[in-house]
Design a protein around this motif. Structure first.
Motif, mmCIF file in Angstrom:
data_model
loop_
_atom_site.group_PDB
_atom_site.id
_atom_site.type_symbol
_atom_site.label_atom_id
_atom_site.label_comp_id
_atom_site.label_asym_id
_atom_site.label_seq_id
_atom_site.Cartn_x
_atom_site.Cartn_y
_atom_site.Cartn_z
ATOM 1 N N PRO A 1 22.700 -10.557 -53.516
ATOM 2 C CA PRO A 1 22.977 -10.197 -54.921
ATOM 3 C C PRO A 1 24.342 -10.735 -55.359
ATOM 4 N N GLU A 2 24.443 -11.046 -56.656
ATOM 5 C CA GLU A 2 25.693 -11.590 -57.190
ATOM 6 C C GLU A 2 26.875 -10.707 -56.782
ATOM 7 N N PHE A 3 27.945 -11.364 -56.377
ATOM 8 C CA PHE A 3 29.125 -10.703 -55.820
ATOM 9 C C PHE A 3 30.339 -11.304 -56.514
ATOM 10 N N ILE A 4 31.089 -10.499 -57.258
ATOM 11 C CA ILE A 4 32.297 -10.977 -57.938
ATOM 12 C C ILE A 4 33.504 -10.559 -57.098
ATOM 13 N N ILE A 5 34.219 -11.531 -56.581
ATOM 14 C CA ILE A 5 35.303 -11.282 -55.635
ATOM 15 C C ILE A 5 36.495 -10.663 -56.356
ATOM 16 N N SER A 6 36.894 -9.481 -55.904
ATOM 17 C CA SER A 6 38.017 -8.772 -56.498
ATOM 18 C C SER A 6 39.260 -8.840 -55.604
ATOM 19 N N LYS A 7 39.027 -8.846 -54.297
ATOM 20 C CA LYS A 7 40.133 -8.828 -53.348
ATOM 21 C C LYS A 7 39.705 -9.602 -52.098
ATOM 22 N N ILE A 8 40.665 -10.252 -51.450
ATOM 23 C CA ILE A 8 40.415 -10.971 -50.202
ATOM 24 C C ILE A 8 41.443 -10.509 -49.181
ATOM 25 N N LEU A 9 40.965 -10.043 -48.031
ATOM 26 C CA LEU A 9 41.847 -9.649 -46.938
ATOM 27 C C LEU A 9 41.782 -10.709 -45.843
ATOM 28 N N ILE A 10 42.947 -11.141 -45.375
ATOM 29 C CA ILE A 10 43.023 -12.063 -44.248
ATOM 30 C C ILE A 10 43.238 -11.208 -43.013
ATOM 31 N N LEU B 1 39.569 -17.962 -55.628
ATOM 32 C CA LEU B 1 38.255 -17.329 -55.609
ATOM 33 C C LEU B 1 38.238 -15.965 -56.297
ATOM 34 N N ILE B 2 39.431 -15.388 -56.526
ATOM 35 C CA ILE B 2 39.493 -14.056 -57.143
ATOM 36 C C ILE B 2 38.841 -14.111 -58.526
ATOM 37 N N ASN B 3 37.988 -13.120 -58.787
ATOM 38 C CA ASN B 3 37.217 -12.958 -60.030
ATOM 39 C C ASN B 3 36.144 -14.031 -60.220
ATOM 40 N N LYS B 4 35.802 -14.736 -59.161
ATOM 41 C CA LYS B 4 34.719 -15.729 -59.220
ATOM 42 C C LYS B 4 33.451 -15.112 -58.623
ATOM 43 N N ILE C 1 23.697 -10.509 -39.414
ATOM 44 C CA ILE C 1 24.758 -11.436 -39.027
ATOM 45 C C ILE C 1 24.135 -12.827 -38.982
ATOM 46 N N TYR C 2 24.731 -13.749 -39.731
ATOM 47 C CA TYR C 2 24.256 -15.129 -39.765
ATOM 48 C C TYR C 2 25.356 -16.017 -39.199
ATOM 49 N N THR C 3 24.976 -16.996 -38.382
ATOM 50 C CA THR C 3 25.963 -17.885 -37.772
ATOM 51 C C THR C 3 25.594 -19.343 -38.049
ATOM 52 N N ALA C 4 26.638 -20.175 -38.094
ATOM 53 C CA ALA C 4 26.467 -21.614 -38.303
ATOM 54 C C ALA C 4 27.758 -22.305 -37.872
ATOM 55 N N ASN C 5 27.732 -23.635 -37.818
ATOM 56 C CA ASN C 5 28.937 -24.404 -37.498
ATOM 57 C C ASN C 5 29.898 -24.439 -38.682
ATOM 58 N N LEU C 6 29.333 -24.364 -39.894
ATOM 59 C CA LEU C 6 30.108 -24.491 -41.126
ATOM 60 C C LEU C 6 29.364 -23.767 -42.234
ATOM 61 N N PHE C 7 30.103 -23.025 -43.046
ATOM 62 C CA PHE C 7 29.527 -22.418 -44.245
ATOM 63 C C PHE C 7 30.136 -23.081 -45.465
ATOM 64 N N GLU C 8 29.285 -23.386 -46.431
ATOM 65 C CA GLU C 8 29.712 -23.848 -47.748
ATOM 66 C C GLU C 8 29.331 -22.762 -48.737
ATOM 67 N N ILE C 9 30.318 -22.281 -49.473
ATOM 68 C CA ILE C 9 30.066 -21.198 -50.423
ATOM 69 C C ILE C 9 30.392 -21.686 -51.825
ATOM 70 N N PRO C 10 29.384 -21.957 -52.644
ATOM 71 C CA PRO C 10 29.669 -22.312 -54.038
ATOM 72 C C PRO C 10 30.121 -21.061 -54.796
ATOM 73 N N PHE C 11 31.156 -21.197 -55.615
ATOM 74 C CA PHE C 11 31.583 -20.087 -56.445
ATOM 75 C C PHE C 11 31.682 -20.561 -57.891
ATOM 76 N N PHE C 12 31.444 -19.616 -58.806
ATOM 77 C CA PHE C 12 31.236 -19.951 -60.208
ATOM 78 C C PHE C 12 32.096 -19.075 -61.115
ATOM 79 N N TRP C 13 32.433 -19.628 -62.283
ATOM 80 C CA TRP C 13 33.142 -18.895 -63.323
ATOM 81 C C TRP C 13 32.919 -19.619 -64.646
ATOM 82 N N LYS C 14 33.261 -18.942 -65.732
ATOM 83 C CA LYS C 14 33.184 -19.574 -67.056
ATOM 84 C C LYS C 14 34.595 -19.867 -67.524
#
Length: 192
Positions: A116-125, A19-22, A40-53
């Motif tokens: 707003p469009e968000f380009i993932i640079s870092k992910i913390l677990i 997902l980095i840079n997507k 804060i939004y809650t659900a049983n499952l989130f689906e997150i489409p991510f995009f790149w060229k």
């Protein structure tokens, strides 16, 4: 001391690293709940489409599925949860807008959260570590914090007050309050 809980497996962390840079700007879910005061939004499952060229400049995409599995230790009835993630190929829908709407409804995904469009640079677990008593310790991953180059953040985490729910938070002060008890277990992406 008996240890309960589970961290996200290394093979799933490798998937997350893709997902980095997507780009993301939409989350799909079913049975959406919302606390609009705190974003804060809650659900049983989130689906997150991510995009790149790709190298040819052609738009490509996949999706991240995010949920958690609730567990209870039989002897003591201590409960904990394990985050479950998958990076998958996105469904390809063809036909009219009405057909696409019908196909997505059949999948049970009927709500969207846009931002707003968000380009993932870092992910913390982010993990929680608790010593219950002399016999039990619970360690598990509780959240995934997405950060862009400007320092904007999105938190995906287990909803600790409601079994089976995950949460999406994009309010910085709410995120900081929510993660103050958690530890950074792993950092993926740009660490500079």
């Amino acid at each position: 001391m008996k240890k309960l809980g589970e961290y996200i497996k290394d093979n799933k962390l490798k998937e997350l690293n893709t997902l980095i840079n997507k780009r993301i700007w939409l989350i799909k879910c079913l049975n959406l709940g919302a606390n609009l005061k705190e974003n804060i939004y809650t659900a049983n499952l989130f689906e997150i489409p991510f995009f790149w060229k790709n190298e040819l400049g052609i738009e490509e995409s996949k999706k991240l599925e995010f949920k958690y599995e609730w567990n209870e230790e039989e002897e003591t009835l201590l409960d904990y949860y394990n985050l479950k993630i998958k990076v998958l190929k996105r469904e390809e829908f063809v036909g009219t807008f009405e057909n696409i709407l019908e196909q997505t409804s059949k999948n049970g995904i009927n709500s969207n959260i846009t931002f707003p469009e968000f380009i993932i640079s870092k992910i913390l677990i982010l993990s929680r570590e608790q010593i219950i008593d002399e016999q039990f310790e619970i360690n598990h991953d509780e959240g995934i914090l997405l950060i862009d180059k400007e320092g904007n953040k999105i938190l995906l985490s287990a909803e600790i007050k409601c079994t089976g729910q995950v949460e999406f938070i994009n309010n910085l002060s709410v995120i900081e309050n929510r993660i103050k008890e958690l530890k950074i277990r792993k950092t993926l992406g740009n660490t500079v």
